[in-house]
Design a protein around this motif. Sequence first.
Motif, short mmCIF file in Angstrom:
data_model
loop_
_atom_site.label_atom_id
_atom_site.label_comp_id
_atom_site.label_asym_id
_atom_site.label_seq_id
_atom_site.Cartn_x
_atom_site.Cartn_y
_atom_site.Cartn_z
N ILE A 144 0.83 -1.21 0.00
CA ILE A 144 0.00 0.00 0.00
C ILE A 144 0.86 1.26 0.00
N PHE A 145 1.88 1.29 0.84
CA PHE A 145 2.70 2.50 0.93
C PHE A 145 3.69 2.62 -0.22
N ALA A 146 4.10 1.49 -0.79
CA ALA A 146 4.94 1.56 -2.00
C ALA A 146 4.15 2.18 -3.15
N LEU A 147 2.89 1.80 -3.28
CA LEU A 147 2.05 2.39 -4.33
C LEU A 147 1.88 3.89 -4.12
N ALA A 148 1.61 4.29 -2.87
CA ALA A 148 1.42 5.72 -2.59
C ALA A 148 2.70 6.50 -2.85
N TRP A 149 3.83 5.99 -2.39
CA TRP A 149 5.12 6.68 -2.52
C TRP A 149 5.52 6.86 -3.98
N SER A 150 5.20 5.87 -4.79
CA SER A 150 5.63 5.90 -6.20
C SER A 150 4.60 6.55 -7.11
N GLY A 151 3.54 7.13 -6.53
CA GLY A 151 2.54 7.80 -7.35
C GLY A 151 1.62 6.86 -8.11
N ARG A 152 1.51 5.62 -7.62
CA ARG A 152 0.66 4.64 -8.30
C ARG A 152 -0.52 4.22 -7.44
N ALA A 153 -0.94 5.08 -6.51
CA ALA A 153 -2.05 4.72 -5.63
C ALA A 153 -3.34 4.45 -6.38
N HIS A 154 -3.44 4.98 -7.60
CA HIS A 154 -4.65 4.71 -8.39
C HIS A 154 -4.76 3.25 -8.79
N LEU A 155 -3.65 2.50 -8.66
CA LEU A 155 -3.66 1.09 -8.99
C LEU A 155 -4.02 0.22 -7.79
N ALA A 156 -4.28 0.85 -6.65
CA ALA A 156 -4.54 0.09 -5.42
C ALA A 156 -5.69 -0.90 -5.54
N PRO A 157 -6.81 -0.54 -6.17
CA PRO A 157 -7.89 -1.53 -6.25
C PRO A 157 -7.45 -2.86 -6.86
N LEU A 158 -6.73 -2.76 -7.98
CA LEU A 158 -6.25 -3.97 -8.65
C LEU A 158 -5.17 -4.66 -7.83
#
Length: 245
Positions: A144-158
């Motif tokens: 979760i935090f890797a996605l947020a840090w790298s600007g890919r939080a929009h991919l969290a659902p998948l």
Amino acid sequence: MSLWRKALAEGLGTGLLVTVVVGSGIAAASLSPGDVGLQLLENSFATALGLAVLILMLGPVSGAHFNPVVSVVDWWLGQRSGTGLPGRDLAAYLPAQIAGGIAGAILANLMYGEAAISWSTHHRSAGHLYIGETVATAGLILLIFALAWSGRAHLAPLAVGAYIGSAYWFTSSTSFANPAVTIARAFSDTFAGIAPSSVPLFIVFQAFGAILGAALVVVLYPNAGQAADDVVTPHTDTTKAGAST
């Protein structure tokens, strides 16, 4: 977004997640009697898809934490940079998640003609299961935090849906990784249930996994706290023009 709306979204999301987990477990046991592997496949597939949909549905309101350890880590990592979940939001999220989860288990029981509350007799008390919960929770926090840090939080659902679906299989505990869901699953004596006596240690090791995951986040992504506003997925706050919270 007002606090009561965010708390409602967290309660609703956690509740519906538990309904998916417990309901699909009941359906799997009914449709595939005697084949535990197929039951787990059906349960994990439904959970992965359901979680992704719930994040898409409610993420814009609350961030779609649906998990006390995610909320606590988001609050803690954001403290140093003035981001993340505010303390008052954390105080509202935690009881909403737990209450919502319990309501979700009751709903699933009722939908399948079970007693509203039937305490689980499925004991899950063994060292290898605790290791599984530690690994599952640490991995979830790191993702979760890797996605947020790298600007890919929009991919969290998948990504989060895929992680939980796969963790059903690669962890010995079938990846509860969520204290609110763990508590709620004790209310259903069905395929996905957990005996109340097994709940406390599951939560202890989930907390340990969250600490381990947060430590890995700090080491691998030193400034991850600055992106805590986008956990689990970007959401808006009308009190901060143009910002996420």
